[in-house]
Scaffold this motif. Structure first.
Motif, PDB file in Angstrom:
ATOM      1  N   GLY A  22       0.787  -1.224   0.000  1.00  0.00           N
ATOM      2  CA  GLY A  22       0.000   0.000   0.000  1.00  0.00           C
ATOM      3  C   GLY A  22       0.818   1.272   0.000  1.00  0.00           C
ATOM      4  N   GLN A  23       2.143   1.183   0.105  1.00  0.00           N
ATOM      5  CA  GLN A  23       2.965   2.381   0.031  1.00  0.00           C
ATOM      6  C   GLN A  23       2.987   2.891  -1.408  1.00  0.00           C
ATOM      7  OE1 GLN A  23       6.863   1.564   1.544  1.00  0.00           O
ATOM      8  NE2 GLN A  23       6.283   1.981   3.648  1.00  0.00           N
ATOM      9  N   ASN A  24       3.280   4.149  -1.573  1.00  0.00           N
ATOM     10  CA  ASN A  24       3.377   4.761  -2.887  1.00  0.00           C
ATOM     11  C   ASN A  24       4.754   5.393  -3.021  1.00  0.00           C
ATOM     12  OD1 ASN A  24       3.067   6.016  -5.301  1.00  0.00           O
ATOM     13  ND2 ASN A  24       1.351   7.304  -4.708  1.00  0.00           N
ATOM     14  N   PRO A  25       5.784   4.584  -3.376  1.00  0.00           N
ATOM     15  CA  PRO A  25       7.156   5.089  -3.383  1.00  0.00           C
ATOM     16  C   PRO A  25       7.414   6.169  -4.419  1.00  0.00           C
ATOM     17  CG  PRO A  25       7.049   2.923  -4.393  1.00  0.00           C
ATOM     18  CD  PRO A  25       5.694   3.177  -3.795  1.00  0.00           C
ATOM     19  N   HIS A  26       6.686   6.154  -5.531  1.00  0.00           N
ATOM     20  CA  HIS A  26       6.875   7.127  -6.598  1.00  0.00           C
ATOM     21  C   HIS A  26       5.523   7.665  -7.054  1.00  0.00           C
ATOM     22  CE1 HIS A  26      11.100   6.232  -6.851  1.00  0.00           C
ATOM     23  NE2 HIS A  26      10.856   4.966  -7.056  1.00  0.00           N
ATOM     24  N   PRO A  27       4.986   8.674  -6.387  1.00  0.00           N
ATOM     25  CA  PRO A  27       3.692   9.221  -6.787  1.00  0.00           C
ATOM     26  C   PRO A  27       3.732   9.701  -8.232  1.00  0.00           C
ATOM     27  CG  PRO A  27       4.415  10.134  -4.677  1.00  0.00           C
ATOM     28  CD  PRO A  27       5.575   9.402  -5.257  1.00  0.00           C
ATOM     29  N   VAL A 169       1.745 -13.051  -0.205  1.00  0.00           N
ATOM     30  CA  VAL A 169       1.639 -13.010  -1.667  1.00  0.00           C
ATOM     31  C   VAL A 169       1.474 -11.564  -2.124  1.00  0.00           C
ATOM     32  CG1 VAL A 169       0.266 -13.722  -3.656  1.00  0.00           C
ATOM     33  CG2 VAL A 169       0.686 -15.337  -1.791  1.00  0.00           C
ATOM     34  N   LEU A 170       0.619 -10.813  -1.432  1.00  0.00           N
ATOM     35  CA  LEU A 170       0.419  -9.410  -1.775  1.00  0.00           C
ATOM     36  C   LEU A 170       1.711  -8.609  -1.615  1.00  0.00           C
ATOM     37  CD1 LEU A 170      -3.066  -8.726  -0.143  1.00  0.00           C
ATOM     38  CD2 LEU A 170      -2.554  -9.317  -2.521  1.00  0.00           C
ATOM     39  N   ARG A 171       2.498  -8.963  -0.622  1.00  0.00           N
ATOM     40  CA  ARG A 171       3.767  -8.264  -0.416  1.00  0.00           C
ATOM     41  C   ARG A 171       4.733  -8.550  -1.572  1.00  0.00           C
ATOM     42  NH1 ARG A 171       4.452  -9.767   4.331  1.00  0.00           N
ATOM     43  NH2 ARG A 171       3.618  -7.901   5.351  1.00  0.00           N
ATOM     44  N   ARG A 172       4.729  -9.771  -2.071  1.00  0.00           N
ATOM     45  CA  ARG A 172       5.580 -10.108  -3.212  1.00  0.00           C
ATOM     46  C   ARG A 172       5.133  -9.353  -4.457  1.00  0.00           C
ATOM     47  NH1 ARG A 172       5.951 -16.442  -3.767  1.00  0.00           N
ATOM     48  NH2 ARG A 172       7.429 -15.820  -5.384  1.00  0.00           N
ATOM     49  N   ILE A 173       3.821  -9.234  -4.639  1.00  0.00           N
ATOM     50  CA  ILE A 173       3.286  -8.474  -5.766  1.00  0.00           C
ATOM     51  C   ILE A 173       3.692  -7.007  -5.657  1.00  0.00           C
ATOM     52  CG2 ILE A 173       1.163  -7.645  -6.857  1.00  0.00           C
ATOM     53  CD1 ILE A 173      -0.123 -10.335  -6.015  1.00  0.00           C
ATOM     54  N   GLU A 174       3.592  -6.469  -4.443  1.00  0.00           N
ATOM     55  CA  GLU A 174       3.970  -5.076  -4.204  1.00  0.00           C
ATOM     56  C   GLU A 174       5.435  -4.842  -4.572  1.00  0.00           C
ATOM     57  OE1 GLU A 174       3.028  -1.189  -2.217  1.00  0.00           O
ATOM     58  OE2 GLU A 174       1.950  -2.715  -3.320  1.00  0.00           O
ATOM     59  N   MET A 175       6.295  -5.763  -4.181  1.00  0.00           N
ATOM     60  CA  MET A 175       7.716  -5.645  -4.499  1.00  0.00           C
ATOM     61  C   MET A 175       7.942  -5.693  -6.004  1.00  0.00           C
ATOM     62  SD  MET A 175       9.495  -5.127  -1.807  1.00  0.00           S
ATOM     63  CE  MET A 175      11.040  -5.359  -2.667  1.00  0.00           C
ATOM     64  N   ALA A 176       7.229  -6.593  -6.687  1.00  0.00           N
ATOM     65  CA  ALA A 176       7.379  -6.727  -8.132  1.00  0.00           C
ATOM     66  C   ALA A 176       6.933  -5.449  -8.847  1.00  0.00           C
ATOM     67  CB  ALA A 176       6.574  -7.931  -8.633  1.00  0.00           C
ATOM     68  N   TYR A 178       6.889  -2.454  -7.644  1.00  0.00           N
ATOM     69  CA  TYR A 178       7.873  -1.417  -7.332  1.00  0.00           C
ATOM     70  C   TYR A 178       9.104  -1.542  -8.234  1.00  0.00           C
ATOM     71  CZ  TYR A 178      11.504   1.062  -4.763  1.00  0.00           C
ATOM     72  OH  TYR A 178      12.537   1.888  -4.414  1.00  0.00           O
ATOM     73  N   LYS A 179       9.586  -2.761  -8.395  1.00  0.00           N
ATOM     74  CA  LYS A 179      10.783  -2.970  -9.218  1.00  0.00           C
ATOM     75  C   LYS A 179      10.518  -2.734 -10.700  1.00  0.00           C
ATOM     76  CE  LYS A 179      12.909  -6.286  -6.033  1.00  0.00           C
ATOM     77  NZ  LYS A 179      13.311  -7.702  -5.830  1.00  0.00           N
ATOM     78  N   ILE A 185       0.364  -1.186  -5.174  1.00  0.00           N
ATOM     79  CA  ILE A 185      -0.949  -1.795  -5.285  1.00  0.00           C
ATOM     80  C   ILE A 185      -2.059  -0.772  -5.073  1.00  0.00           C
ATOM     81  CG2 ILE A 185      -2.551  -3.256  -3.963  1.00  0.00           C
ATOM     82  CD1 ILE A 185      -0.491  -5.418  -3.900  1.00  0.00           C
ATOM     83  N   ASN A 186      -1.848   0.159  -4.142  1.00  0.00           N
ATOM     84  CA  ASN A 186      -2.918   1.099  -3.828  1.00  0.00           C
ATOM     85  C   ASN A 186      -3.151   2.141  -4.912  1.00  0.00           C
ATOM     86  OD1 ASN A 186      -0.671   2.724  -3.376  1.00  0.00           O
ATOM     87  ND2 ASN A 186      -1.578   3.758  -1.622  1.00  0.00           N
ATOM     88  N   GLN A 187      -2.346   2.102  -5.982  1.00  0.00           N
ATOM     89  CA  GLN A 187      -2.581   2.962  -7.137  1.00  0.00           C
ATOM     90  C   GLN A 187      -3.428   2.260  -8.197  1.00  0.00           C
ATOM     91  OE1 GLN A 187       1.873   3.870  -7.292  1.00  0.00           O
ATOM     92  NE2 GLN A 187       0.993   5.756  -8.137  1.00  0.00           N
ATOM     93  N   LEU A 188      -3.783   1.006  -7.937  1.00  0.00           N
ATOM     94  CA  LEU A 188      -4.585   0.227  -8.870  1.00  0.00           C
ATOM     95  C   LEU A 188      -5.998   0.030  -8.331  1.00  0.00           C
ATOM     96  CD1 LEU A 188      -1.939  -2.542  -9.673  1.00  0.00           C
ATOM     97  CD2 LEU A 188      -2.259  -0.338 -10.819  1.00  0.00           C
TER      98      LEU A 188
END
Length: 205
Positions: A22-27, A169-176, A178-179, A185-188
């Motif tokens: 849910g973080q947004n590293p690059h708005p 699983v959601l955390r792995r998706i979030e990392m993917a 981001y990379k 995820i919270n931008q989708l």
């Protein structure tokens, strides 16, 4: 390895470990970030990728904006020669709908999609990342730029094998995400699941 390289590696490792769902590293504009075509999943395994998937998050193309209202969106993928068939069901205005579309296989993890209900999402489809057992990230393009190798109307779908995926699983998706694109995820758009539809019994469980 030099001390400087070790320090950089340690910082990157720490940053990745601290990234939370849910973080947004690059708005910024997600569509702009998605315009550059990604590389397909290395060593993509077509057989392992097929089967049942539950749609969890997405950024729909402009031509398929109605999908923002879908819930209970599921898919069963089966292979027929050089074609992958998508048997999809979704709930819209409390009514279940089903559709089967075809994707012509053009390379490992690369397809040309054919939308049977009006070319809303027809075009190039790329499986960008998957572990086959828990999640899959798919990118597509419905309209290419006339001047550059970029997509004017891109989309992504995040799918999981389980209707209610584990937080890990959601955390792995979030990392993917981001990379790949520096997005979260919270931008989708979140696709909710409550009463799954079925397509000829393929999605029943």
């Amino acid at each position: 390895m030099t001390l400087k390289a070790l320090i950089v590696l340690a910082v990157l490792t720490y940053t990745n470990s601290q990234l939370q769902i849910g973080q947004n590293p690059h708005p910024g504009n997600v569509k702009e970030r998605l315009k550059t075509p990604p590389l397909p999943m290395p060593g993509f395994n077509l057989q392992a990728w097929s089967g049942r998937w539950f749609f969890q998050y997405h950024k729909a193309p402009c031509s398929w904006a109605i999908s923002e209202k879908f819930s209970d969106y599921t898919q069963f993928t089966e292979l027929h020669g050089n074609v992958a068939l998508y048997h999809e069901t979704m709930r819209n205005h409390d009514l279940c709908n089903s559709v089967t579309s075809s994707l012509r296989i053009t390379g490992p993890g690369v397809f040309i999609g054919n939308d049977p209900v009006g070319d809303n999402w027809s075009g190039k489809v790329i499986v960008v990342d998957t572990d086959y057992k828990t999640y899959c990230i798919t990118w597509g393009c419905t309209k290419w730029s006339a001047f550059y190798n970029t997509c004017e109307d891109p989309w992504i779908y995040i799918k999981t094998r389980q209707m209610n995926p584990h937080r890990g699983v959601l955390r792995r998706i979030e990392m993917a995400l981001y990379k790949l694109w520096g997005i979260s995820i919270n931008q989708l758009t979140r696709i909710t699941h409550g009463r799954p539809c079925s397509a000829a019994g393929k999605l029943a469980y």
